[in-house]
Design a protein around this motif. Structure first.
Motif, PDB file in Angstrom:
ATOM      1  N   LYS A 120       0.853  -1.189   0.000  1.00  0.00           N
ATOM      2  CA  LYS A 120       0.000   0.000   0.000  1.00  0.00           C
ATOM      3  C   LYS A 120       0.891   1.242   0.000  1.00  0.00           C
ATOM      4  O   LYS A 120       2.091   1.158   0.332  1.00  0.00           O
ATOM      5  CB  LYS A 120      -0.960  -0.007   1.188  1.00  0.00           C
ATOM      6  CG  LYS A 120      -0.278  -0.130   2.525  1.00  0.00           C
ATOM      7  CD  LYS A 120      -1.301  -0.232   3.640  1.00  0.00           C
ATOM      8  CE  LYS A 120      -0.630  -0.181   5.017  1.00  0.00           C
ATOM      9  NZ  LYS A 120       0.579  -0.996   5.165  1.00  0.00           N
ATOM     10  N   VAL A 121       0.300   2.353  -0.341  1.00  0.00           N
ATOM     11  CA  VAL A 121       1.056   3.610  -0.378  1.00  0.00           C
ATOM     12  C   VAL A 121       1.662   3.875   1.001  1.00  0.00           C
ATOM     13  O   VAL A 121       0.979   3.729   2.020  1.00  0.00           O
ATOM     14  CB  VAL A 121       0.150   4.785  -0.821  1.00  0.00           C
ATOM     15  CG1 VAL A 121       0.841   6.121  -0.612  1.00  0.00           C
ATOM     16  CG2 VAL A 121      -0.249   4.616  -2.289  1.00  0.00           C
ATOM     17  N   GLY A 122       2.932   4.227   1.011  1.00  0.00           N
ATOM     18  CA  GLY A 122       3.622   4.505   2.269  1.00  0.00           C
ATOM     19  C   GLY A 122       4.463   3.339   2.751  1.00  0.00           C
ATOM     20  O   GLY A 122       5.265   3.487   3.668  1.00  0.00           O
ATOM     21  N   ASP A 123       4.291   2.162   2.126  1.00  0.00           N
ATOM     22  CA  ASP A 123       5.088   1.004   2.529  1.00  0.00           C
ATOM     23  C   ASP A 123       6.573   1.234   2.256  1.00  0.00           C
ATOM     24  O   ASP A 123       6.944   1.895   1.284  1.00  0.00           O
ATOM     25  CB  ASP A 123       4.653  -0.260   1.768  1.00  0.00           C
ATOM     26  CG  ASP A 123       3.490  -0.969   2.449  1.00  0.00           C
ATOM     27  OD1 ASP A 123       3.118  -0.562   3.566  1.00  0.00           O
ATOM     28  OD2 ASP A 123       2.964  -1.931   1.857  1.00  0.00           O
ATOM     29  N   VAL A 124       7.381   0.651   3.123  1.00  0.00           N
ATOM     30  CA  VAL A 124       8.831   0.704   2.954  1.00  0.00           C
ATOM     31  C   VAL A 124       9.284  -0.679   2.491  1.00  0.00           C
ATOM     32  O   VAL A 124       8.999  -1.682   3.153  1.00  0.00           O
ATOM     33  CB  VAL A 124       9.514   1.089   4.286  1.00  0.00           C
ATOM     34  CG1 VAL A 124      11.025   0.997   4.169  1.00  0.00           C
ATOM     35  CG2 VAL A 124       9.076   2.489   4.707  1.00  0.00           C
ATOM     36  N   VAL A 248       3.862  11.730  -5.286  1.00  0.00           N
ATOM     37  CA  VAL A 248       5.059  10.932  -5.033  1.00  0.00           C
ATOM     38  C   VAL A 248       5.880  11.578  -3.921  1.00  0.00           C
ATOM     39  O   VAL A 248       6.285  10.926  -2.953  1.00  0.00           O
ATOM     40  CB  VAL A 248       5.903  10.769  -6.330  1.00  0.00           C
ATOM     41  CG1 VAL A 248       7.304  10.258  -6.022  1.00  0.00           C
ATOM     42  CG2 VAL A 248       5.201   9.827  -7.305  1.00  0.00           C
ATOM     43  N   LEU A 249       6.073  12.900  -4.037  1.00  0.00           N
ATOM     44  CA  LEU A 249       6.868  13.610  -3.022  1.00  0.00           C
ATOM     45  C   LEU A 249       6.173  13.564  -1.660  1.00  0.00           C
ATOM     46  O   LEU A 249       6.814  13.342  -0.635  1.00  0.00           O
ATOM     47  CB  LEU A 249       7.100  15.063  -3.442  1.00  0.00           C
ATOM     48  CG  LEU A 249       8.025  15.280  -4.648  1.00  0.00           C
ATOM     49  CD1 LEU A 249       8.183  16.774  -4.934  1.00  0.00           C
ATOM     50  CD2 LEU A 249       9.394  14.644  -4.433  1.00  0.00           C
ATOM     51  N   ALA A 250       4.847  13.756  -1.653  1.00  0.00           N
ATOM     52  CA  ALA A 250       4.102  13.768  -0.388  1.00  0.00           C
ATOM     53  C   ALA A 250       4.183  12.405   0.295  1.00  0.00           C
ATOM     54  O   ALA A 250       4.434  12.324   1.507  1.00  0.00           O
ATOM     55  CB  ALA A 250       2.646  14.165  -0.637  1.00  0.00           C
TER      56      ALA A 250
END
Ligand code: HPA
Length: 270
Positions: A120-124, A248-250
């Motif tokens: 998901k978005v934010g995953d490392v 992308v930056l956010a």
């Protein structure tokens, strides 16, 4: 190439007395990692002989020298992308310079689009392998054996030892990490729906426009590599269509504290 690299190395060493063991390349929206470095020197790329100059928004364009714990570090704030028009030799030039400044381990971060439906978005994501789909190869041309071999073994581009260490740190710090395969495309367009599907079918978990050339060149010179990616958008049927550079930056900025902590501990605890 050899002479140019040595000239740049000499310029830096004449100016400041440094011997970094660690090299760090910071991706889009991940540049504040520099705050974790006790900075001793910062040299703008524009001052460095033979260095290309960074143009992308969100990339400051300097080489930072300092320490993390008792380790000496050089960090690129701002990297060079193939899509900006640089040759692969230019994109990877700083990695060559790092090697002859003394770098033994390279840590590369980036933002990428996820195609693994468990992401998901934010995953490392800890990158454990890559697929090179970039149209030009940084090692194409006459091989200078002083840098490394003509036919480079790429069976372990990302150090298993460093991945294992990062996983231990993640557990200890309560940071959720995934691992995955990064596929490198030239950009600068984000992928079409069909291209994201292609990336997935080809066996990758995420896709981006960097990292692969730097890691190839680092491995050419036997530098151990660690790659970390922040999933900033999802190239699946739910997420696709809305991705923009601002998003992308956010998303990269939001995940940055986790990435910073992992990299910092990876270096300081070594
Ligand atoms: N595709 C390619 N590069 C990227 C993406 C993406 O979806 N997100 C961040 N960098």
């Amino acid at each position: 190439m050899w002479e140019k690299v040595q000239q740049t190395v000499k310029y830096i060493q004449d100016k400041i007395n440094v011997a970094p063991q660690y090299g760090v390349i910071l991706g889009s929206g991940l540049g504040s990692f520099a705050d974790d470095i006790t900075i001793e020197h910062a040299i703008p790329y524009s001052e460095l002989p033979n260095f290309p100059v960074s143009t992308v928004e969100g990339h400051a364009g300097k080489l930072i020298f300092g320490t993390i714990g008792d380790k000496n570090v050089v960090a690129m704030q701002g990297r060079f992308h193939y899509y900006e028009g640089y040759s692969m030799q230019q994109v990877t030039f700083p990695v060559r310079v790092m090697k002859y400044l003394g770098v033994e381990k390279l840590i590369v971060s980036n933002a990428s689009g996820g195609v693994n439906s468990f992401y998901k978005v934010g995953d490392v994501v800890l990158i454990y392998d890559h697929i090179n789909m970039m149209p030009e190869h940084p090692l194409r041309g006459t091989n200078d054996g002083r840098f490394g071999p003509r036919f480079l073994n790429m069976s372990e581009p990302y150090s298993r030892a460093m991945i294992a260490k990062a996983k231990e740190i993640a557990v200890a710090k309560g940071i959720d990490v995934k691992d995955g395969i990064y596929l490198g495309l030239q950009g600068p367009t984000f992928e079409t729906l069909s291209e994201y599907r292609m990336v997935k079918i080809l066996g990758a978990d995420c896709v981006g426009m960097s990292t692969v050339p730097e890691v190839i060149v680092a491995r050419h010179m036997d530098i151990e590599c660690f790659g970390i990616s922040v999933i900033t958008d999802m190239g699946d049927s739910d997420g696709v269509g809305s991705v923009s550079h601002d998003e992308v930056l956010a998303a990269a900025n939001a995940a940055e504290p986790k990435v910073r902590l992992l990299i910092k501990e990876l270096i300081a605890g070594d």
